[in-house]
Design a protein around this motif. Structure first.
Motif, short mmCIF file in Angstrom:
data_model
loop_
_atom_site.label_atom_id
_atom_site.label_comp_id
_atom_site.label_asym_id
_atom_site.label_seq_id
_atom_site.Cartn_x
_atom_site.Cartn_y
_atom_site.Cartn_z
N GLU A 76 50.65 55.83 -34.20
CA GLU A 76 51.76 56.23 -33.34
C GLU A 76 51.54 55.79 -31.90
O GLU A 76 52.49 55.38 -31.22
CB GLU A 76 51.98 57.75 -33.41
CG GLU A 76 52.56 58.22 -34.73
CD GLU A 76 53.92 57.63 -35.04
OE1 GLU A 76 54.77 57.57 -34.14
OE2 GLU A 76 54.14 57.22 -36.19
N LYS A 79 52.44 52.22 -31.66
CA LYS A 79 53.90 52.08 -31.62
C LYS A 79 54.43 52.33 -30.21
O LYS A 79 55.33 51.63 -29.74
CB LYS A 79 54.57 53.05 -32.59
CG LYS A 79 54.46 52.68 -34.04
CD LYS A 79 55.18 53.73 -34.89
CE LYS A 79 54.88 53.55 -36.36
NZ LYS A 79 55.49 54.63 -37.17
N ILE A 80 53.88 53.33 -29.54
CA ILE A 80 54.30 53.62 -28.17
C ILE A 80 54.01 52.42 -27.28
O ILE A 80 54.85 52.03 -26.46
CB ILE A 80 53.61 54.90 -27.64
CG1 ILE A 80 54.14 56.13 -28.39
CG2 ILE A 80 53.80 55.04 -26.13
CD1 ILE A 80 53.34 57.40 -28.14
N ASP A 83 56.59 49.79 -27.90
CA ASP A 83 57.86 50.20 -27.32
C ASP A 83 57.87 49.99 -25.80
O ASP A 83 58.86 49.51 -25.24
CB ASP A 83 58.13 51.67 -27.66
CG ASP A 83 59.50 52.14 -27.20
OD1 ASP A 83 60.48 51.39 -27.36
OD2 ASP A 83 59.58 53.26 -26.66
N HIS A 128 57.36 57.59 -19.83
CA HIS A 128 57.77 57.37 -21.22
C HIS A 128 56.59 57.59 -22.18
O HIS A 128 56.75 58.17 -23.25
CB HIS A 128 58.33 55.95 -21.37
CG HIS A 128 58.74 55.63 -22.76
ND1 HIS A 128 59.91 56.10 -23.33
CD2 HIS A 128 58.13 54.88 -23.72
CE1 HIS A 128 60.00 55.65 -24.56
NE2 HIS A 128 58.93 54.92 -24.83
N THR A 129 55.42 57.15 -21.78
CA THR A 129 54.23 57.27 -22.64
C THR A 129 53.90 58.73 -22.92
O THR A 129 53.72 59.12 -24.07
CB THR A 129 53.03 56.56 -22.01
OG1 THR A 129 53.35 55.18 -21.81
CG2 THR A 129 51.80 56.66 -22.91
N ASP A 131 55.80 61.40 -22.58
CA ASP A 131 56.89 62.05 -23.31
C ASP A 131 56.87 61.64 -24.79
O ASP A 131 57.03 62.49 -25.68
CB ASP A 131 58.25 61.69 -22.69
CG ASP A 131 58.46 62.33 -21.33
OD1 ASP A 131 57.70 63.25 -20.95
OD2 ASP A 131 59.39 61.88 -20.63
N SER A 132 56.65 60.36 -25.06
CA SER A 132 56.60 59.87 -26.45
C SER A 132 55.38 60.41 -27.18
O SER A 132 55.46 60.78 -28.35
CB SER A 132 56.59 58.34 -26.47
OG SER A 132 57.78 57.83 -25.93
N ALA A 135 56.02 63.83 -28.26
CA ALA A 135 57.09 63.92 -29.26
C ALA A 135 56.69 63.38 -30.62
O ALA A 135 57.23 63.82 -31.64
CB ALA A 135 58.33 63.19 -28.76
N THR A 136 55.77 62.42 -30.69
CA THR A 136 55.55 61.72 -31.96
C THR A 136 54.12 61.68 -32.48
O THR A 136 53.91 61.41 -33.66
CB THR A 136 56.04 60.25 -31.86
OG1 THR A 136 55.22 59.55 -30.92
CG2 THR A 136 57.50 60.17 -31.46
N GLU A 157 58.99 68.72 -26.91
CA GLU A 157 59.52 67.37 -27.10
C GLU A 157 59.51 66.92 -28.56
O GLU A 157 60.13 65.94 -28.92
CB GLU A 157 58.69 66.34 -26.30
CG GLU A 157 58.63 66.59 -24.83
CD GLU A 157 57.48 67.51 -24.40
OE1 GLU A 157 57.26 67.61 -23.18
OE2 GLU A 157 56.84 68.14 -25.25
N CYS A 158 58.80 67.65 -29.40
CA CYS A 158 58.56 67.22 -30.77
C CYS A 158 59.61 67.78 -31.73
O CYS A 158 59.64 68.97 -31.99
CB CYS A 158 57.16 67.68 -31.19
SG CYS A 158 56.68 67.09 -32.79
#
Length: 172
Positions: A76, A79-80, A83, A128-129, A131-132, A135-136, A157-158
Motif C-alpha cells: 500500500e 501504491k501511495i 500515486d 496526501h501521503t 492522509d492516504s 486511509a489505506t 480517514e479509513c
C-alpha cells in the motif's frame, strides 16, 4: 574527458527517482529520512513527523503500540508513492518510515519526507501521503493509558474501519 563523464553520471543519478519505505521497531531518525530525499536539484524538502502525545481526550497516554500486516502495508505504501508521482510529476524522492511495536510519548511514530524542485508540490504530496497512509495502509494503533487500560484506535480517514467498533481492552 574524465570530468565530463563524472558530470554525466551525476546528471543520470539525479534523473532517477527514489522511494524509500521502512517499517521498523527501531526509533525513527529524522536525519535519515531527510538524507534519503536530499537532492542538489531540489529546492524543497517537505516533511511530516507524527509524534506520540501524552494525552488524548483528557486521558493520560503513556505509550502507543502499533501492529501491521507488513507485506500488505509495504504494498500500500508503494501504491501511495506511485500515486504521488502521477499527481506531482516534479517530486524527486519519497521517504516513508513508520514505527511498529511500542512508541513512548515524545517519540516519532511516522516520518515522511518528499523532495521536489519547488515547495508547492512537496508540501501537497506530504499532506496526501499522510492522509492516504491513514486511509489505506493496514497499520493499527493502540493507545495505552496511565491506568493501563488500552484502546485500539480507528482512523477517521479509513473507510473500512468505520464499520467496525473500537475495541477496548484492559492490560494486566
Amino acid at each position: 574527458m574524465e570530468g565530463a563523464q563524472e558530470e554525466r553520471r551525476d546528471e543520470e543519478e539525479e534523473k532517477e527517482r527514489r522511494d524509500v519505505i521502512k517499517l521498523t521497531t527501531d526509533q525513527l531518525s529524522v536525519e535519515e529520512v531527510v538524507d534519503a530525499v536530499n537532492s542538489p536539484c531540489c529546492g524543497a524538502v517537505s516533511m511530516f513527523i507524527g509524534m506520540t502525545r501524552n494525552t488524548f481526550e483528557g486521558r493520560k497516554v503513556i505509550r502507543l503500540e502499533y501492529e501491521a500486516y507488513e507485506v500488505m502495508a509495504q504494498s500500500e505504501l508503494s501504491k501511495i508513492c506511485r500515486d504521488i508521482r502521477a499527481r506531482w510529476p516534479t517530486v524527486r524522492h519519497i521517504c516513508i518510515h513508520h514505527r511498529l511495536g511500542v512508541v513512548p510519548v515524545g517519540e516519532a511514530s511516522v516520518a515522511i519526507a518528499i523532495s521536489s524542485p519547488h515547495r508547492h508540490d512537496a508540501l501537497q504530496a506530504v499532506q496526501h501521503t499522510i492522509d492516504s497512509l491513514k486511509a489505506t495502509v493496514p497499520i493499527w494503533k493502540k493507545e495505552v493509558y496511565e491506568t493501563h487500560e488500552a484502546c485500539w484506535k480507528q482512523n477517521k480517514e479509513c473507510d473500512w474501519s468505520r464499520t467496525e467498533s473500537t475495541l477496548n481492552t484492559k492490560s494486566h
